[in-house]
Design a protein around this motif. Sequence first.
Motif, mmCIF file in Angstrom:
data_model
loop_
_atom_site.group_PDB
_atom_site.id
_atom_site.type_symbol
_atom_site.label_atom_id
_atom_site.label_comp_id
_atom_site.label_asym_id
_atom_site.label_seq_id
_atom_site.Cartn_x
_atom_site.Cartn_y
_atom_site.Cartn_z
ATOM 1 N N TRP A 201 0.784 -1.175 -0.174
ATOM 2 C CA TRP A 201 -0.127 0.042 0.095
ATOM 3 C C TRP A 201 0.919 1.258 -0.056
ATOM 4 O O TRP A 201 0.120 2.240 -0.458
ATOM 5 N N SER A 202 2.189 1.187 0.449
ATOM 6 C CA SER A 202 2.906 2.339 0.485
ATOM 7 C C SER A 202 3.519 2.911 -0.930
ATOM 8 O O SER A 202 4.439 3.472 -1.099
ATOM 9 N N PHE A 203 3.084 2.128 -1.917
ATOM 10 C CA PHE A 203 3.593 2.278 -3.130
ATOM 11 C C PHE A 203 3.383 3.959 -3.674
ATOM 12 O O PHE A 203 4.147 4.334 -4.208
ATOM 13 N N ASP A 204 2.324 4.454 -3.230
ATOM 14 C CA ASP A 204 2.015 5.807 -3.836
ATOM 15 C C ASP A 204 3.125 6.704 -3.260
ATOM 16 O O ASP A 204 3.594 7.544 -3.879
ATOM 17 N N ALA A 205 3.640 6.658 -1.804
ATOM 18 C CA ALA A 205 4.667 7.505 -1.489
ATOM 19 C C ALA A 205 5.936 7.033 -2.325
ATOM 20 O O ALA A 205 6.533 8.294 -2.509
ATOM 21 N N GLU A 206 6.257 6.094 -2.621
ATOM 22 C CA GLU A 206 7.468 5.739 -3.704
ATOM 23 C C GLU A 206 7.194 6.300 -4.930
ATOM 24 O O GLU A 206 8.230 7.110 -5.401
ATOM 25 N N LEU A 207 6.118 6.398 -5.497
ATOM 26 C CA LEU A 207 5.876 7.200 -6.698
ATOM 27 C C LEU A 207 6.137 8.568 -6.597
ATOM 28 O O LEU A 207 7.010 9.098 -7.464
ATOM 29 N N LEU A 208 5.612 9.200 -5.549
ATOM 30 C CA LEU A 208 5.769 10.603 -5.294
ATOM 31 C C LEU A 208 7.038 11.041 -4.942
ATOM 32 O O LEU A 208 7.745 12.005 -5.561
ATOM 33 N N PHE A 209 7.799 10.043 -4.271
ATOM 34 C CA PHE A 209 9.149 10.438 -4.377
ATOM 35 C C PHE A 209 10.120 10.475 -5.370
ATOM 36 O O PHE A 209 10.674 11.399 -5.561
ATOM 37 N N ASN A 210 9.979 9.452 -6.422
ATOM 38 C CA ASN A 210 10.714 9.397 -7.450
ATOM 39 C C ASN A 210 10.153 10.531 -8.520
ATOM 40 O O ASN A 210 11.043 11.236 -9.268
ATOM 41 N N ALA A 211 8.976 10.830 -8.263
ATOM 42 C CA ALA A 211 8.528 12.052 -9.214
ATOM 43 C C ALA A 211 9.078 13.261 -8.575
ATOM 44 O O ALA A 211 9.562 14.090 -9.735
ATOM 45 N N ARG A 212 9.158 13.648 -7.448
ATOM 46 C CA ARG A 212 9.752 14.825 -6.890
ATOM 47 C C ARG A 212 11.374 14.715 -7.282
ATOM 48 O O ARG A 212 11.845 15.627 -7.865
ATOM 49 N N ARG A 213 12.129 13.897 -7.131
ATOM 50 C CA ARG A 213 13.657 13.518 -7.431
ATOM 51 C C ARG A 213 13.643 14.087 -8.945
ATOM 52 O O ARG A 213 14.759 14.451 -9.191
ATOM 53 N N ARG A 214 12.938 13.588 -9.742
ATOM 54 C CA ARG A 214 13.153 13.773 -11.391
ATOM 55 C C ARG A 214 12.489 15.033 -11.726
ATOM 56 O O ARG A 214 12.400 15.384 -12.905
ATOM 57 N N GLY A 215 11.817 15.763 -10.893
ATOM 58 C CA GLY A 215 11.357 17.040 -11.144
ATOM 59 C C GLY A 215 10.114 17.107 -12.357
ATOM 60 O O GLY A 215 9.723 18.265 -12.565
#
Length: 284
Positions: A201-215
Amino acid sequence: MPRVLNTLREMPTPPRSKAPPIALSFIVPMYNESKRVAASLREIAHYLDQQPYESEIVLVDDGSSDDTAAIVQEAAGAINLPVRLLRYSPNRGKGFALKVGFEAARGEVLVFSDCDLSTPVEELSRLLSALEDADIAIGTRKAPGAKLVRRQPRLRESLGVVFTLIVRVLIASVSDATCGFKGFNRAVGKELFSLQRIEDWSFDAELLFNARRRGHRVVEIPVRWEDRDGTKVKLPRDIVVTLMGIVKIRVYDFLGYYKKPLPVGDFSETDIGKIGRAACRERG
């Protein structure tokens, strides 16, 4: 509506031997959804069939132990849209199901939704409009303009608030990390899910983390939302799982795991075309 949908709408009809361009992939993860998947599939198809762009419905069976897949195949035969059923075993989790769905999706815009349609499919138009100027559009139940028809039980809602607060501090500044209604432009969605490692269920946080890191530009869209019976969330087990997910994200980033994609592995696919005939093939 994103420019790509208008562009594909205006393209000439291809020869019969070639499939038409797909503007939108609507992706739905499923686990033991035999009681509601047929109704949800009909509702999604009814809406998409009225739109001026080509679309497909991608259903991902996350190792169900009931007859979800059989019901999907029966219901899809009466639907006038491409419906694709992806399957694997054993059960891996919602995050992995979406990784498989995004790997296989053909659309120029990729959207995922929970099978219970807590956010009605009609809210899709708002995501598409937002993607005109953004890479990612995520539904939110917390921003002004959102409409909660039926709220979650108090404990679940409170835990969601706490999780989102942790995400805002450690991952990305959003008002609602866990709403199961998110849209992506193709390249961004493919990129982020190829990096996905967390299956629960914590996949959403991973998505948002990588989205932020990649601008990548993320916008939040207030949506109509209604709690539905039959949630797969199990308390308190999933509280621990999601909090551990935040720790994993930081560890994976420190170890450099997000520098390259993680292959999705094997899954089976059944394509159900507009004439209602299915063809199966294995992918690896």
